[in-house]
Motif scaffolding. Structure first.
Motif, PDB file in Angstrom:
ATOM      1  N   ARG A  56     -50.470  29.295  45.433  1.00 16.49           N
ATOM      2  CA  ARG A  56     -50.304  29.923  46.749  1.00 16.49           C
ATOM      3  C   ARG A  56     -50.392  28.876  47.851  1.00 16.49           C
ATOM      4  O   ARG A  56     -49.631  28.909  48.820  1.00 16.49           O
ATOM      5  CB  ARG A  56     -51.375  30.998  46.938  1.00 16.49           C
ATOM      6  CG  ARG A  56     -51.311  31.712  48.297  1.00 16.49           C
ATOM      7  CD  ARG A  56     -52.437  32.724  48.411  1.00 16.49           C
ATOM      8  NE  ARG A  56     -52.507  33.290  49.749  1.00 16.49           N
ATOM      9  CZ  ARG A  56     -51.790  34.322  50.171  1.00 16.49           C
ATOM     10  NH1 ARG A  56     -50.922  34.888  49.363  1.00 16.49           N
ATOM     11  NH2 ARG A  56     -51.922  34.786  51.404  1.00 16.49           N
TER      12      ARG A  56
ATOM     13  N   LYS B 248     -37.858  38.687  47.108  1.00 12.48           N
ATOM     14  CA  LYS B 248     -38.107  39.421  45.870  1.00 12.48           C
ATOM     15  C   LYS B 248     -39.520  39.985  45.828  1.00 12.48           C
ATOM     16  O   LYS B 248     -39.750  41.081  45.308  1.00 12.48           O
ATOM     17  CB  LYS B 248     -37.875  38.508  44.662  1.00 12.48           C
ATOM     18  CG  LYS B 248     -36.418  38.178  44.391  1.00 12.48           C
ATOM     19  CD  LYS B 248     -36.285  37.301  43.157  1.00 12.48           C
ATOM     20  CE  LYS B 248     -34.821  36.982  42.869  1.00 12.48           C
ATOM     21  NZ  LYS B 248     -34.679  36.095  41.674  1.00 12.48           N
ATOM     22  N   ALA B 249     -40.454  39.222  46.377  1.00 13.10           N
ATOM     23  CA  ALA B 249     -41.860  39.647  46.359  1.00 13.10           C
ATOM     24  C   ALA B 249     -42.216  40.494  47.572  1.00 13.10           C
ATOM     25  O   ALA B 249     -43.397  40.813  47.776  1.00 13.10           O
ATOM     26  CB  ALA B 249     -42.767  38.417  46.300  1.00 13.10           C
TER      27      ALA B 249
ATOM     28  N   ASN C 206     -44.904  39.099  49.789  1.00 12.54           N
ATOM     29  CA  ASN C 206     -46.239  38.904  49.215  1.00 12.54           C
ATOM     30  C   ASN C 206     -46.328  37.449  48.743  1.00 12.54           C
ATOM     31  O   ASN C 206     -45.682  37.056  47.772  1.00 12.54           O
ATOM     32  CB  ASN C 206     -46.441  39.868  48.037  1.00 12.54           C
ATOM     33  CG  ASN C 206     -47.849  39.776  47.466  1.00 12.54           C
ATOM     34  OD1 ASN C 206     -48.330  38.700  47.147  1.00 12.54           O
ATOM     35  ND2 ASN C 206     -48.496  40.923  47.325  1.00 12.54           N
ATOM     36  N   LYS C 207     -47.143  36.654  49.437  1.00 12.72           N
ATOM     37  CA  LYS C 207     -47.202  35.208  49.166  1.00 12.72           C
ATOM     38  C   LYS C 207     -47.687  34.897  47.750  1.00 12.72           C
ATOM     39  O   LYS C 207     -47.195  33.977  47.091  1.00 12.72           O
ATOM     40  CB  LYS C 207     -48.116  34.507  50.169  1.00 12.72           C
ATOM     41  CG  LYS C 207     -47.480  34.096  51.504  1.00 12.72           C
ATOM     42  CD  LYS C 207     -46.936  35.237  52.282  1.00 12.72           C
ATOM     43  CE  LYS C 207     -46.515  34.857  53.693  1.00 12.72           C
ATOM     44  NZ  LYS C 207     -46.259  36.055  54.504  1.00 12.72           N
ATOM     45  N   THR C 208     -48.657  35.643  47.297  1.00  8.22           N
ATOM     46  CA  THR C 208     -49.210  35.387  45.963  1.00  8.22           C
ATOM     47  C   THR C 208     -48.146  35.609  44.887  1.00  8.22           C
ATOM     48  O   THR C 208     -47.972  34.777  43.979  1.00  8.22           O
ATOM     49  CB  THR C 208     -50.428  36.295  45.705  1.00  8.22           C
ATOM     50  OG1 THR C 208     -51.424  36.030  46.703  1.00  8.22           O
ATOM     51  CG2 THR C 208     -51.028  36.004  44.335  1.00  8.22           C
ATOM     52  N   LYS C 209     -47.419  36.726  44.978  1.00  2.00           N
ATOM     53  CA  LYS C 209     -46.377  37.019  43.984  1.00  2.00           C
ATOM     54  C   LYS C 209     -45.230  36.019  44.091  1.00  2.00           C
ATOM     55  O   LYS C 209     -44.660  35.594  43.074  1.00  2.00           O
ATOM     56  CB  LYS C 209     -45.868  38.443  44.179  1.00  2.00           C
ATOM     57  CG  LYS C 209     -46.879  39.518  43.800  1.00  2.00           C
ATOM     58  CD  LYS C 209     -46.290  40.910  43.953  1.00  2.00           C
ATOM     59  CE  LYS C 209     -47.319  41.985  43.549  1.00  2.00           C
ATOM     60  NZ  LYS C 209     -46.771  43.350  43.718  1.00  2.00           N
ATOM     61  N   ALA C 210     -44.883  35.631  45.325  1.00  2.00           N
ATOM     62  CA  ALA C 210     -43.801  34.664  45.513  1.00  2.00           C
ATOM     63  C   ALA C 210     -44.171  33.319  44.889  1.00  2.00           C
ATOM     64  O   ALA C 210     -43.325  32.655  44.271  1.00  2.00           O
ATOM     65  CB  ALA C 210     -43.505  34.492  47.003  1.00  2.00           C
TER      66      ALA C 210
ATOM     67  N   GLU D 266     -46.123  32.881  42.356  1.00  2.00           N
ATOM     68  CA  GLU D 266     -46.034  33.044  40.903  1.00  2.00           C
ATOM     69  C   GLU D 266     -44.588  32.942  40.433  1.00  2.00           C
ATOM     70  O   GLU D 266     -44.289  32.338  39.393  1.00  2.00           O
ATOM     71  CB  GLU D 266     -46.630  34.400  40.498  1.00  2.00           C
ATOM     72  CG  GLU D 266     -48.149  34.478  40.670  1.00  2.00           C
ATOM     73  CD  GLU D 266     -48.681  35.867  40.364  1.00  2.00           C
ATOM     74  OE1 GLU D 266     -47.858  36.774  40.108  1.00  2.00           O
ATOM     75  OE2 GLU D 266     -49.922  36.049  40.408  1.00  2.00           O
ATOM     76  N   LEU D 267     -43.661  33.536  41.196  1.00  2.00           N
ATOM     77  CA  LEU D 267     -42.245  33.461  40.835  1.00  2.00           C
ATOM     78  C   LEU D 267     -41.732  32.028  40.863  1.00  2.00           C
ATOM     79  O   LEU D 267     -40.884  31.639  40.060  1.00  2.00           O
ATOM     80  CB  LEU D 267     -41.411  34.331  41.799  1.00  2.00           C
ATOM     81  CG  LEU D 267     -41.593  35.851  41.684  1.00  2.00           C
ATOM     82  CD1 LEU D 267     -40.843  36.554  42.816  1.00  2.00           C
ATOM     83  CD2 LEU D 267     -41.065  36.344  40.330  1.00  2.00           C
TER      84      LEU D 267
END
Length: 452
Positions: free
Chosen positions: A439, A423-424, A427-431, A433-434
């Motif tokens: 991180r 889904k991200a 992108n590790k940072t966004k993942a 957050e989800l």
């Protein structure tokens, strides 16, 4: 000629290895069949390479590993085990062993591994000589390192100074000492002495030399390191371990820059810079009566403190690539690069072994990684580096401390992580957050499940 020690209690194997290596002509071989024999050898000298059996009649060979490396961190220790215990091998490598051999092993395997260790030693000696002569530098651009460089420019212009370098083990004290020597432009030698590695009864003779007949076994005059360093720099590493009896003689020498060899009758005058180094708390040793206060004030005329690697910010990345450049040439390989995730771990790891630990890690990466793979990923790093990642933002850990995940839960957790990464768009940072975790928590779980 390399000093090779074989610590093995099986006579047939030990003698066979001794004969094979002595036949090559590059090795001087000594045998020890127990920890007691090893201790006796260490009281007299230090090996270049050691083949160390893990199972010895009077104890675990791994217990001797720190003692061998304490005499000289450059010793290449190759552990031997017939038990196929991977946990012991991992423990040995983590504690500084160079490599390992599983018994029974073919003679050619031992030859190749010892030869590779010898090549590595030759490289280290060549690099050490090169840096001592012309290319020593203190890598890093952090403010503390820039301040140290400014200090070096000032003190290197004056001879006959006493300088004390303080810092944790492996932080680069000798590198700094060599930099001061090179920057001074003096014509004399840089001579180093590890005060902790030489037996107490030999330390004075090593430092000040002796005359023929000074004691039993003194069959000829021997020049001391002080005289060898005349016109240059004498580096006294681990000064905190110098015996009290010798501290008074060193104090007198520092006051007058003159000395008398053992058995000699004439004073010898020299001119040299004396740089001492320690990782110990000298003030505590003074309070305990183990170090002379007057000597401390004399050696610390100009004190320098090298900060530990964990306090130097992005210097760790600069130093990593400096070591990469060094080892890629010796291994004749393409340079390695850190992935962004691995770089974050480097910046957050505490580096208890400082620059020495980082250097060993780079060397191991070149040894263990596929030559075609130029990226250093999380999966390439030791577990200890990943286990130490900051947990202050790890919400899952605080909600369920010590919880053991069963196989089905692990499978479901892996599925959730992969779904969040998709889904991200990776992108590790966004993942993270989800998933509602930090991180670093995500990076740990990706490492656990082998998700790249």
């Amino acid at each position: 000629m390399y000093k090779l020690w074989i610590i093995e209690d099986e006579p047939g194997l030990a003698q066979g290895l001794k004969i094979a290596f002595e036949k090559e002509g590059n090795y001087s071989v000594s045998l020890a069949s127990s920890l007691g024999d090893l201790k006796e050898l260490l009281s007299k000298e230090t090996p270049d390479i050691a083949l160390l059996d893990i199972r010895l009649p009077d104890g675990n060979g791994l217990d001797a590993l720190p003692h061998i490396l304490k005499t000289s961190p450059q010793v290449k220790v190759i552990v031997m085990t017939a038990f196929g215990d991977s946990a012991l091998v991992v423990k040995a490598i983590k504690e500084g062993a160079y490599n390992y051999l599983d018994k029974p092993f073919p003679l050619e395997a031992a030859r190749n591994m010892v030869a590779r260790a010898a090549e590595n030693i030759a490289l280290q000696r060549a690099v050490s000589q090169m840096t001592a002569d012309s290319s020593v530098d203190l890598t890093g651009s952090s403010p503390p390192i820039q301040q140290i460089r400014g200090f070096v420019e000032k003190v290197s212009k004056v001879s006959d100074l006493n300088i004390l370098i303080r810092g944790e083990s492996g932080s680069g004290k000798e590198v700094l000492a060599r930099l001061i020597h090179r920057t001074s432009g003096c014509k004399g030698n840089f001579v180093a002495l590890n005060c902790a590695a030489i037996p107490e009864n030999l330390l004075e003779a090593e430092l000040f030399g002796y005359k023929k007949g000074a004691y039993t076994g003194a069959v000829q005059d021997k020049m001391g390191l002080v005289e060898l360093a005349d016109g240059g720099t004498l580096f006294l590493d681990e000064i905190g371990d110098m015996p009290l009896a010798l501290q008074g003689k060193l104090l007198r020498f520092l006051d007058s820059r003159s000395y008398r060899p053992l058995g000699g009758t004439k004073e010898i005058k020299v001119s040299l810079r004396v740089i001492s180094a320690t990782c110990q708390n000298i003030e505590d040793k003074i309070a305990k009566g183990e170090f002379r206060r007057d000597l401390y004030y004399r050696i610390a005329m100009f004190p320098i403190i090298i900060p530990p690697l964990r306090e130097r910010g992005k210097d760790v990345i600069e130093i990593f690539y400096t070591f990469v450049e060094q080892y890629r040439k010796s291994f004749k390989r393409s340079p390695l690069s850190l992935t962004p995730e691995a770089e974050e771990v480097f910046l957050d790891y505490s580096w208890p072994g400082n620059c020495r630990e980082l250097k060993n890690l780079v060397e191991r990466l070149f040894i263990l990684k596929d030559p075609e793979d130029r990226l250093v990923r999380l999966s390439d790093l030791p577990d200890r580096m990943l286990e130490e990642l900051p947990q202050k933002d790890n919400k899952i850990a605080t909600q369920a401390p010590g919880q053991t995940l069963q196989e089905k839960i692990e499978s479901f957790e892996r599925h959730l992580i992969e779904e969040a990464l998709n889904k991200a768009k990776n992108n590790k940072t966004k993942a993270a957050e989800l998933l509602g975790i930090s991180r670093f928590a995500l990076l740990r779980r990706m490492q656990k499940y082998g998700i790249e």
